[in-house]
Motif scaffolding. Structure first.
Motif, mmCIF file in Angstrom:
data_model
loop_
_atom_site.group_PDB
_atom_site.id
_atom_site.type_symbol
_atom_site.label_atom_id
_atom_site.label_comp_id
_atom_site.label_asym_id
_atom_site.label_seq_id
_atom_site.Cartn_x
_atom_site.Cartn_y
_atom_site.Cartn_z
ATOM 1 N N ILE A 104 0.831 -1.213 0.000
ATOM 2 C CA ILE A 104 0.000 0.000 0.000
ATOM 3 C C ILE A 104 0.859 1.254 0.000
ATOM 4 O O ILE A 104 0.406 2.319 -0.453
ATOM 5 C CB ILE A 104 -0.981 0.035 1.185
ATOM 6 C CG1 ILE A 104 -0.246 0.137 2.518
ATOM 7 C CG2 ILE A 104 -1.905 -1.183 1.166
ATOM 8 C CD1 ILE A 104 -1.169 0.296 3.718
ATOM 9 N N TRP A 105 2.115 1.159 0.482
ATOM 10 C CA TRP A 105 2.966 2.344 0.557
ATOM 11 C C TRP A 105 3.557 2.725 -0.789
ATOM 12 O O TRP A 105 4.289 3.718 -0.883
ATOM 13 C CB TRP A 105 4.058 2.121 1.610
ATOM 14 C CG TRP A 105 3.451 1.765 2.930
ATOM 15 C CD1 TRP A 105 3.486 0.549 3.547
ATOM 16 C CD2 TRP A 105 2.654 2.607 3.772
ATOM 17 N NE1 TRP A 105 2.773 0.582 4.723
ATOM 18 C CE2 TRP A 105 2.245 1.830 4.891
ATOM 19 C CE3 TRP A 105 2.244 3.937 3.692
ATOM 20 C CZ2 TRP A 105 1.458 2.360 5.910
ATOM 21 C CZ3 TRP A 105 1.455 4.455 4.707
ATOM 22 C CH2 TRP A 105 1.079 3.670 5.806
ATOM 23 N N ARG A 106 3.251 1.946 -1.827
ATOM 24 C CA ARG A 106 3.615 2.401 -3.179
ATOM 25 C C ARG A 106 2.827 3.650 -3.541
ATOM 26 O O ARG A 106 3.273 4.473 -4.352
ATOM 27 C CB ARG A 106 3.301 1.326 -4.215
ATOM 28 C CG ARG A 106 4.009 0.000 -4.056
ATOM 29 C CD ARG A 106 3.393 -1.020 -5.000
ATOM 30 N NE ARG A 106 3.888 -2.369 -4.761
ATOM 31 C CZ ARG A 106 3.247 -3.470 -5.145
ATOM 32 N NH1 ARG A 106 2.097 -3.370 -5.800
ATOM 33 N NH2 ARG A 106 3.753 -4.661 -4.887
ATOM 34 N N HIS A 107 1.633 3.770 -2.965
ATOM 35 C CA HIS A 107 0.724 4.849 -3.374
ATOM 36 C C HIS A 107 0.381 5.789 -2.221
ATOM 37 O O HIS A 107 -0.342 6.760 -2.428
ATOM 38 C CB HIS A 107 -0.569 4.249 -3.933
ATOM 39 C CG HIS A 107 -0.342 3.182 -4.966
ATOM 40 N ND1 HIS A 107 0.162 3.469 -6.210
ATOM 41 C CD2 HIS A 107 -0.504 1.830 -4.927
ATOM 42 C CE1 HIS A 107 0.281 2.329 -6.909
ATOM 43 N NE2 HIS A 107 -0.116 1.334 -6.152
ATOM 44 N N ILE A 108 0.852 5.492 -1.016
ATOM 45 C CA ILE A 108 0.643 6.367 0.132
ATOM 46 C C ILE A 108 2.013 6.862 0.578
ATOM 47 O O ILE A 108 2.898 6.062 0.869
ATOM 48 C CB ILE A 108 -0.047 5.626 1.299
ATOM 49 C CG1 ILE A 108 -1.366 5.000 0.847
ATOM 50 C CG2 ILE A 108 -0.271 6.571 2.474
ATOM 51 C CD1 ILE A 108 -1.995 4.100 1.896
#
Length: 652
Positions: A104-108
């Motif tokens: 999820i931290w690819r986009h957050i």
């Protein structure tokens, strides 16, 4: 809490109208965010996902694909800010553990304070930007100030204090004339931006404040790390300097009462100087506390030396009673809090009163000098933490009826913990651009740093460091071009300090968008993705059954027993599928027309255009899938894709 009384409700919800969609969000937290909590609880609530992470068959994979699609649409609009260093309230940093949701931290964007100087991020702020479906409807700004970290334990095992408000936004460019009513909040955001090095990402949230009016009777109270002079505090009252402005007017002697789970180390000189900043006498300071038999005694911390200081200065204790002999009644924390509820209070609430007039403060700040500041000579303050709170005028304090302890020795206390020296590494980050992993650290002083970059099966040491004397930082780089074994974390060691930090994937957006969430079958991912885009625009074209993982034939799809219009139908399957495909395009066209009224460059229009491209490709794939069953069943989807292509060309 959004009014003058303290209510009992879940923090994990939103007051935004049901038709709204999330357009951006800022979250601040102390602990490193819990991947699973953020992915399975926080984001599904705010994004209003249709699917759940649990279930049979393909349901969990469909949930991950839906979550991935939604956060990809909000790339560069979701920001989480946390601390890097630890303070006296918490134990040593947790070791890095790979999560099935770390994708999820690819986009957050996850930023940490401390890049430009010593800082601890302890504030708990949510700023949520909501957009309405109607072209002429207002956007909204939802603000939540609380004591809750972004961890599962904060929501499942603790009770939090929180204030929430949702405010209509004026149109972009039509700025409200009452921006100063936000008090220190804009300056607080700017200080966070500087400390994280993320000024561009914070600017959008500062701009939102200029389009909204602060609710009446609300005052923001904040702490910002640094040493602040008395003159600077008169301009911007950080920390304890703000409390004196919250005392109601009148002639009677003011007092301050606090209910917090953590009280720091205080000596009589510091406590008296702190109370002088507030404008109350030490004897008029009251602490709501628990006895040594209370079930919260393990989590609540009051050093023995501070207890003696409170006694010597005349400060009073009020006992928060827990009566084991009457299990059916409520305890005195809140009328809705049952004794059998195992959660403990992590809330931090203060009240400043004069006579019968009270101001209540909901905040992240414990009663510690790290949070409120150490008094300096000539009226200055030295503050360690970022903290944030909201003061509500004329609020109802729920703990007026508490009795004092019969014996101070019954209060729950803990041994004094010595303050450790500053750790050598004050801040660090690691980023991967697809070719190199770049590690940056800020140190207290120039010292040797050892670092190793780890993937699933590979590890590469950092051999060379570049030192920058201007900001006491160093930079190391290693070559890493293995797309199969991504770099996951970096292990850093400096002296006796050993920490692990995750690696941020900084590859181009098109590369990240092509990646699948973990635990999703690549052979089914595309069909699940197509089904999601069809559903978004009201259609049911894809033939995959998420519950059973089976694939239906077109004939079965158009004679669905769950659809009364199709049960025992003699409809021609090709016509039914064509009608559904064209209806999907019609729904998309309607939303495009609504979004166009907000402007071609608006967030809503850009989302619709991106969906149009995705939808066109999905329709063509669906046509190919249907054609493989024979009878030219894919002709309807192909015609719909052609119509959609014409509409996209017309808009462009």
């Amino acid at each position: 809490m959004s009014a003058s009384s303290m209510e009992w409700e879940s923090l994990l919800h939103t007051d935004a109208p049901a038709s709204c969609m999330l357009k951006g969000a800022l979250f601040t937290t102390y602990d490193r965010p819990d991947d699973q909590f953020v992915a399975e609880h926080l984001l599904p609530t705010l994004l209003r996902l249709r699917r759940h992470p649990d279930g049979e068959g393909l349901a969990p994979q469909s949930f991950r694909m839906e979550l991935d699609r939604r956060i990809r649409a909000l790339s560069d609009r979701l920001l989480v800010v946390s601390s890097f260093a630890q303070d006296e309230e918490f134990e040593a940093s947790r070791a890095f553990t790979s999560s099935s949701y770390d994708w999820i931290w690819r986009h957050i964007r996850h930023a940490r304070v401390g890049k430009t100087g010593a800082a601890i991020q302890h504030a708990k702020l949510w700023m949520l930007h909501w957009g309405t479906a109607e072209a002429d409807g207002p956007d909204y700004l939802e603000i939540v100030v609380s004591s809750a970290n972004l961890t599962r334990s904060a929501f499942a095992g603790q009770l939090q204090g929180a204030w929430r408000a949702i405010l209509p936004l004026s149109a972009p460019g039509a700025r409200t004339r009452v921006a100063p009513s936000w008090g220190v909040l804009p300056a607080f955001l700017r200080a966070l931006a500087v400390s994280t090095g993320e000024s561009d990402r914070f600017r959008v949230f500062e701009e939102l404040l200029t389009r909204a009016t602060c609710p009446a009777g609300i005052t923001f109270v904040a702490s910002v790390p640094g040493t602040h002079t008395a003159a600077a505090l008169r301009r911007t009252p950080w920390g304890v300097a703000a409390l004196k402005h919250l005392i109601p007017s009148g002639r009677r002697r003011p007092s301050l009462t606090a209910i917090v789970p953590f009280v720091g180390s205080w000596d009589s000189h510091t406590l008296n100087a702190w109370c002088e900043h507030v404008g109350v006498r030490s004897a008029d300071l009251r602490i709501v506390w628990i006895d040594r038999y209370h079930p919260w005694r393990v989590q609540w911390r009051l050093p023995e030396s501070t207890q003696k200081t409170l006694q010597s200065t005349g400060a009073a204790h009020r006992q928060l009673v827990f009566d084991r002999s009457m299990p059916a009644r409520c305890d005195t924390f809140h009328t809705a809090h049952k004794i059998e509820d195992p959660r403990w209070s992590h809330s931090k609430v203060y009240v400043l009163d004069r006579g019968t007039t009270q101001t209540m403060l909901i905040t992240s700040a414990n009663l510690s000098t790290s949070a409120w500041g150490i008094p300096q000579e000539r009226g200055g303050l030295m503050i360690r933490n970022f903290e944030l709170g909201v003061a509500i005028a004329n609020a109802q304090w729920p703990f007026d009826g508490l009795e004092p302890f019969d014996d101070f020795n019954d209060a729950a206390t803990c041994k004094d913990v010595p303050v450790p020296p500053p750790l050598p590494i004050q801040w660090a980050e690691a980023r991967w651009d697809g070719r190199h992993v770049c590690i940056r650290c800020r140190l207290v002083e120039r010292r040797a740093v050892d670092a190793v970059v780890f993937g699933q099966s590979t590890n590469v040491p950092v051999v060379r460091w570049q030192w920058n004397a201007e900001d006491s930082s160093c930079k190391g780089t290693v070559r890493w071009e293995d797309d199969e074994d991504h770099p996951l974390f970096v292990e850093l060691a400096c002296g006796e300090q050993q920490i692990e930090i995750p690696v941020t994937d900084d590859r181009p957006r098109d590369v990240l968008d092509a990646l699948l969430p973990s635990e999703v079958d690549p052979l089914l991912a595309q069909q699940i993705s197509d089904q999601l885009i069809f559903e978004k625009y009201g259609g049911r074209m894809s033939l995959i059954d998420e519950d059973s993982e089976s694939v239906s034939t077109p004939e079965e799809l158009v004679t669905d027993d769950d659809d009364p219009e199709l049960k025992d139908s003699y409809a021609v399957p090709a016509f039914v599928l064509a009608r559904r495909a064209l209806q999907i395009v019609a729904t998309w066209a309607h939303e495009a027309a609504v979004a166009a009224e907000r402007g071609h460059d608006s967030f809503e229009m850009q989302q619709v255009l991106q969906d149009g491209d995705v939808l066109q490709r999905a329709l063509l794939r669906e046509a190919d899938r249907n054609d493989r069953t024979g009878d030219q069943l894919g002709i309807g989807a192909r015609v719909a894709a052609q119509e959609l292509s014409l509409r996209l060309e017309a808009i462009a």
